[in-house]
Enzyme design. Structure first.
Site, PDB file in Angstrom:
ATOM      1  N   ASP A  85       0.826  -1.211   0.000  1.00 37.40           N
ATOM      2  CA  ASP A  85       0.000   0.000   0.000  1.00 37.40           C
ATOM      3  C   ASP A  85       0.862   1.262   0.000  1.00 37.40           C
ATOM      4  O   ASP A  85       2.032   1.246   0.351  1.00 37.40           O
ATOM      5  CB  ASP A  85      -0.960   0.011   1.198  1.00 37.40           C
ATOM      6  N   GLU A 127      -0.736  -2.042   5.320  1.00 37.24           N
ATOM      7  CA  GLU A 127       0.202  -1.932   6.444  1.00 37.24           C
ATOM      8  C   GLU A 127       0.115  -0.571   7.119  1.00 37.24           C
ATOM      9  O   GLU A 127       0.324  -0.451   8.320  1.00 37.24           O
ATOM     10  CB  GLU A 127       1.633  -2.173   5.936  1.00 37.24           C
TER      11      GLU A 127
END
Length: 400
Positions: free
Chosen positions: A86, A144
């Protein structure tokens, strides 16, 4: 395969696939997606795995993916390698051909390098699978950067339903180390991270008549000041603790005191007992201070990521193997950091190692650090990120 031959073979493979890995990195950098929105990134990864004939499961804990590479005897030993994928809500300021195409979204934490590197590792290991025993699991993890953490959600979604790994390995780009090096540290290496959200309410009104209202802005300012004693006076000074507030919204005007204000911050700790003690103190001080100013405080402390712990035995072996591959001079310690990582949810259940690979060089020495709009890696660092992780994977599969 002897260590020296394995090293030479992997380094030879790196030269063959480096251009492809670099192009993958640039594609991912140009097309970042925020936490739990990694739809196109996941599709790109799945497409790569299909072309390489690597089986996988997708849609784990959101857009998470688990790929599997089986050696000659798959059940002998199982290890897992993890990469997050991400991006962050940051506007990129780098003047490069592969700059982010998405306004306000950028790979400013190196997750594009993590994913690209793990795909490179997958290509190497898949080509070598007839030469080693055991199974390698490849974890491509979403979210995350955002609570509750993609690692937690993937575990809750039974990511290891078929195979249970003996160890899990993750790596992270690090601007404080030169490209071509890696960094290790055993024990507790990163802080816990909890979110603090406050709503302070009172009777607002005309700023020229403070005696007729409850000053929510003043109350909020004093709450922030008062809570600094959590660090300076209430915590054990032998354990690092950080309490910072980065958001204060008082939507009034020059002559208007609002009825409510909003404050948000982060609590970081390197010790779980101190962490819990601090959360109790934060609640108590916030509520009592607001009351002292005639206001009420509604506080929400969201439990985030615990401290990240590197297994000592796994770390010791990883250092030894990395020295074999890179040379002792290129394997360095790295300092404890008050940043956090949801990799902790894996390390709570399995022996784990979370290490760093350097991305700094003369070419990018003026670029910013992690989580800044000018963060940019030295591209040659991808060779180390791919090669060292591939080498670690095969060495950890070997029985000693």
């Amino acid at each position: 395969m002897k260590a020296v031959n394995l090293k030479q073979h992997i380094k030879g493979q790196i030269e063959v696939i480096y251009s492809e890995v670099n192009q993958i990195y640039k594609h991912l950098h140009q097309n970042p997606e925020l936490s739990f929105q990694e739809k196109e990134t996941a599709a790109f990864i799945c497409n790569f795995l299909e072309k390489e004939n690597i089986p996988y499961r997708s849609g784990i804990g959101g857009y998470g993916i688990l790929a599997t590479i089986k050696g000659k005897d798959p059940a002998v030993r199982v290890i897992a390698l993890r990469a997050d994928m991400d991006a962050l809500p940051i506007q990129e300021e780098n003047n490069i051909p592969y700059c982010s195409k998405k306004a306000g979204v950028m790979h400013a934490c190196g997750h594009d390098t993590h994913t690209a590197s793990l795909l490179g590792v997958a290509k190497i290991l898949n080509a070598m699978k007839s030469g080693f025993s055991g199974t390698v699991l490849l974890i491509f993890q979403p979210g995350e950067e955002k609570h509750p953490g993609g690692a937690r959600l993937m575990l809750e979604d039974n990511i290891f339903a078929e195979y249970d790994p003996e160890i899990i390995i993750a790596q992270h780009a690090f601007m404080d180390l030169p490209a071509g090096t890696v960094g290790f540290r055993a024990g507790t290496v990163m802080a816990s991270a909890d979110e603090i959200h406050l709503v302070i309410k009172g009777k607002g009104g005309h700023a020229a008549m403070p005696h007729l209202l409850n000053d929510t802005v003043l109350a909020g300012a004093q709450v922030i000041v008062s809570m600094q004693q959590v660090v300076s006076r209430l915590s054990n000074p032998f354990y690092p603790l950080v309490l910072s507030f980065g958001k204060f919204i008082a939507n009034g005007a020059t002559n208007i005191i609002p009825d409510e204000i909003f404050i948000s911050g982060t609590l970081r700790s390197m010790n779980e007992k101190e962490r819990e003690k601090a959360k109790v103190a934060v609640r108590r001080i916030a509520v009592s201070t607001a009351e002292a100013y005639g206001c009420e405080c509604h506080i929400d402390v969201k439990d985030g990521y615990p401290t990240v712990y590197n297994n000592e035995k796994v770390t010791e072996k990883a250092i030894h193997y990395s020295e074999e591959y890179l040379g002792k001079e290129n394997v360095l310690p790295y300092p404890v950091r008050m940043t956090s990582e949801d990799f902790v949810f894996f390390s709570q259940k399995y022996p784990c190692i979370f290490y760093r690979f350097g991305v700094k060089s003369e070419r990018n020495k003026m670029n910013g650090s992690l989580h800044t709009s000018s963060f940019l890696i030295e591209e040659e660092a991808l060779k180390t990120a791919v090669g060292n992780m591939a080498y670690l994977a095969i060495r950890f599969l070997e029985k000693e």
